[in-house]
Design a protein around this motif. Structure first.
Motif, PDB file in Angstrom:
ATOM      1  N   LEU A 100      56.852   9.257 -12.516  1.00  0.00           N
ATOM      2  CA  LEU A 100      57.113   8.803 -13.843  1.00  0.00           C
ATOM      3  C   LEU A 100      56.450   7.506 -13.830  1.00  0.00           C
ATOM      4  N   LEU A 101      56.794   6.596 -12.753  1.00  0.00           N
ATOM      5  CA  LEU A 101      56.231   5.306 -12.662  1.00  0.00           C
ATOM      6  C   LEU A 101      54.754   5.376 -12.297  1.00  0.00           C
ATOM      7  N   ILE A 102      54.086   6.436 -11.764  1.00  0.00           N
ATOM      8  CA  ILE A 102      52.869   6.551 -11.312  1.00  0.00           C
ATOM      9  C   ILE A 102      51.996   6.977 -12.789  1.00  0.00           C
ATOM     10  N   ILE A 103      52.632   7.805 -13.573  1.00  0.00           N
ATOM     11  CA  ILE A 103      52.071   8.110 -14.955  1.00  0.00           C
ATOM     12  C   ILE A 103      52.146   6.940 -15.720  1.00  0.00           C
ATOM     13  N   ALA A 104      53.223   6.230 -15.759  1.00  0.00           N
ATOM     14  CA  ALA A 104      53.225   5.028 -16.654  1.00  0.00           C
ATOM     15  C   ALA A 104      52.033   3.845 -16.246  1.00  0.00           C
ATOM     16  N   CYS A 105      52.161   3.882 -15.007  1.00  0.00           N
ATOM     17  CA  CYS A 105      50.943   2.868 -14.350  1.00  0.00           C
ATOM     18  C   CYS A 105      49.569   3.172 -14.873  1.00  0.00           C
ATOM     19  N   LEU A 162      45.410   7.982 -12.319  1.00  0.00           N
ATOM     20  CA  LEU A 162      46.534   8.945 -12.059  1.00  0.00           C
ATOM     21  C   LEU A 162      46.232   9.855 -10.793  1.00  0.00           C
ATOM     22  N   TRP A 163      44.914  10.207 -10.736  1.00  0.00           N
ATOM     23  CA  TRP A 163      44.615  10.473  -9.131  1.00  0.00           C
ATOM     24  C   TRP A 163      44.621   9.542  -8.086  1.00  0.00           C
ATOM     25  N   LEU A 164      44.093   8.528  -8.435  1.00  0.00           N
ATOM     26  CA  LEU A 164      44.434   7.545  -7.288  1.00  0.00           C
ATOM     27  C   LEU A 164      45.766   7.236  -6.936  1.00  0.00           C
ATOM     28  N   TYR A 165      46.478   6.906  -7.680  1.00  0.00           N
ATOM     29  CA  TYR A 165      48.059   6.628  -7.541  1.00  0.00           C
ATOM     30  C   TYR A 165      48.881   7.883  -6.841  1.00  0.00           C
ATOM     31  N   SER A 166      48.277   9.109  -7.511  1.00  0.00           N
ATOM     32  CA  SER A 166      49.058  10.153  -6.592  1.00  0.00           C
ATOM     33  C   SER A 166      48.760  10.344  -5.217  1.00  0.00           C
ATOM     34  N   HIS A 167      47.488  10.110  -4.873  1.00  0.00           N
ATOM     35  CA  HIS A 167      46.869  10.213  -3.699  1.00  0.00           C
ATOM     36  C   HIS A 167      47.714   9.146  -2.792  1.00  0.00           C
ATOM     37  N   ILE A 168      47.600   7.891  -3.306  1.00  0.00           N
ATOM     38  CA  ILE A 168      48.245   6.970  -2.635  1.00  0.00           C
ATOM     39  C   ILE A 168      49.828   7.158  -2.442  1.00  0.00           C
ATOM     40  N   ASP A 169      50.443   7.710  -3.298  1.00  0.00           N
ATOM     41  CA  ASP A 169      51.676   8.426  -3.065  1.00  0.00           C
ATOM     42  C   ASP A 169      51.892   9.318  -1.828  1.00  0.00           C
ATOM     43  N   THR A 209      54.143   9.134   1.514  1.00  0.00           N
ATOM     44  CA  THR A 209      55.173   9.848   1.686  1.00  0.00           C
ATOM     45  C   THR A 209      54.952  11.234   2.447  1.00  0.00           C
ATOM     46  N   SER A 210      53.875  11.400   3.083  1.00  0.00           N
ATOM     47  CA  SER A 210      53.619  12.407   3.938  1.00  0.00           C
ATOM     48  C   SER A 210      53.891  12.131   5.337  1.00  0.00           C
ATOM     49  N   THR A 211      53.953  13.380   6.056  1.00  0.00           N
ATOM     50  CA  THR A 211      53.671  13.320   7.312  1.00  0.00           C
ATOM     51  C   THR A 211      52.863  14.079   8.145  1.00  0.00           C
ATOM     52  N   THR A 212      52.105  13.896   8.983  1.00  0.00           N
ATOM     53  CA  THR A 212      50.938  14.678   9.646  1.00  0.00           C
ATOM     54  C   THR A 212      51.021  14.668  11.058  1.00  0.00           C
ATOM     55  N   HIS A 213      51.209  16.146  11.659  1.00  0.00           N
ATOM     56  CA  HIS A 213      51.401  16.477  12.796  1.00  0.00           C
ATOM     57  C   HIS A 213      49.992  16.958  13.330  1.00  0.00           C
ATOM     58  N   ARG A 214      49.359  16.525  14.454  1.00  0.00           N
ATOM     59  CA  ARG A 214      48.015  16.900  14.682  1.00  0.00           C
ATOM     60  C   ARG A 214      48.142  17.642  16.363  1.00  0.00           C
ATOM     61  N   CYS A 215      47.403  18.374  16.456  1.00  0.00           N
ATOM     62  CA  CYS A 215      47.177  19.187  17.739  1.00  0.00           C
ATOM     63  C   CYS A 215      46.797  18.054  18.709  1.00  0.00           C
ATOM     64  N   ARG A 216      47.344  17.909  20.182  1.00  0.00           N
ATOM     65  CA  ARG A 216      47.078  17.097  20.987  1.00  0.00           C
ATOM     66  C   ARG A 216      46.029  17.329  21.858  1.00  0.00           C
ATOM     67  N   ALA A 217      45.441  18.673  21.768  1.00  0.00           N
ATOM     68  CA  ALA A 217      44.331  19.140  22.448  1.00  0.00           C
ATOM     69  C   ALA A 217      43.058  18.315  22.213  1.00  0.00           C
ATOM     70  N   PRO A 218      42.106  17.906  23.216  1.00  0.00           N
ATOM     71  CA  PRO A 218      41.208  17.267  23.124  1.00  0.00           C
ATOM     72  C   PRO A 218      40.254  17.638  22.030  1.00  0.00           C
ATOM     73  N   TYR A 219      39.788  17.243  21.160  1.00  0.00           N
ATOM     74  CA  TYR A 219      38.833  17.498  20.177  1.00  0.00           C
ATOM     75  C   TYR A 219      39.188  18.797  18.966  1.00  0.00           C
ATOM     76  N   CYS A 220      40.520  19.062  19.298  1.00  0.00           N
ATOM     77  CA  CYS A 220      40.988  20.031  18.432  1.00  0.00           C
ATOM     78  C   CYS A 220      41.287  19.474  16.975  1.00  0.00           C
ATOM     79  N   THR A 221      40.859  19.939  15.973  1.00  0.00           N
ATOM     80  CA  THR A 221      41.139  19.153  14.443  1.00  0.00           C
ATOM     81  C   THR A 221      42.273  19.911  13.637  1.00  0.00           C
ATOM     82  N   VAL A 222      43.082  20.781  14.276  1.00  0.00           N
ATOM     83  CA  VAL A 222      44.292  21.391  13.707  1.00  0.00           C
ATOM     84  C   VAL A 222      45.186  20.218  13.400  1.00  0.00           C
ATOM     85  N   GLN A 223      45.737  20.102  11.951  1.00  0.00           N
ATOM     86  CA  GLN A 223      46.831  19.310  11.775  1.00  0.00           C
ATOM     87  C   GLN A 223      47.556  19.914  10.669  1.00  0.00           C
TER      88      GLN A 223
END
Ligand SMILES: [Zn+2]
Length: 105
Positions: free
Chosen positions: A14-19, A53-60, A64-78
Motif C-alpha cells: 500500500l505504501l508503494i502504491i501510495a508513493c 510503481l514499477w520502480l518502487y516494486s523492483h526496489i522492494d 526483500t529477495s534472496t538469490t542463490h547462485r551456483c558456485r561452479a565457475p561460469y555457471c549462470t544458474v541462480q
C-alpha cells in the motif's frame, strides 16, 4: 508466511502504491499550473504513476529477495525467491548448488 509478515507485506504494498500515486499527482499538479490539456495531463500522470510503481516494486523486490547462485565457475544458474522460510531457502540453496548440468552461456 505468517500473519504478521502478511500484514507487513500488505502495508508495504500500500505504501508503494501510495508513493507512486503521490509522484504522479505531484507531477499532475505542476503540469496543471501551465494549462496542460486534461487528456495530456491524464496520460502524463498515469505514465509517471505506473513508472514509479514499477520502480518502487523492483526496489522492494531487490530488497526483500534472496538469490542463490551456483558456485561452479561460469555457471549462470541462480534461484531467486521471496518470502520463504529458512528451511525452504536452504533447500533451494542446495538445489542451486547441485543441479545436473551447469549452464555456461
Ligand atoms: Zn551450475
Amino acid at each position: 508466511m505468517n500473519t504478521s509478515q502478511t500484514r507487513r507485506r500488505r502495508i508495504a504494498s500500500l505504501l508503494i502504491i501510495a508513493c507512486a500515486l503521490a509522484v504522479g499527482a505531484s507531477t499532475g499538479v505542476r503540469l496543471a499550473a501551465y494549462g496542460v490539456p486534461f487528456a495530456l495531463l491524464t496520460a502524463c500522470v498515469l505514465g509517471i504513476a505506473s513508472s514509479s510503481l514499477w520502480l518502487y516494486s523492483h526496489i522492494d523486490a531487490a530488497l526483500t529477495s534472496t538469490t542463490h547462485r551456483c558456485r561452479a565457475p561460469y555457471c549462470t544458474v541462480q534461484v531467486r525467491m521471496r518470502h520463504v522460510s529458512a528451511a525452504d531457502s536452504l533447500r533451494w540453496q542446495e538445489i542451486a548448488a547441485a543441479h545436473p548440468t551447469h549452464d555456461t552461456r
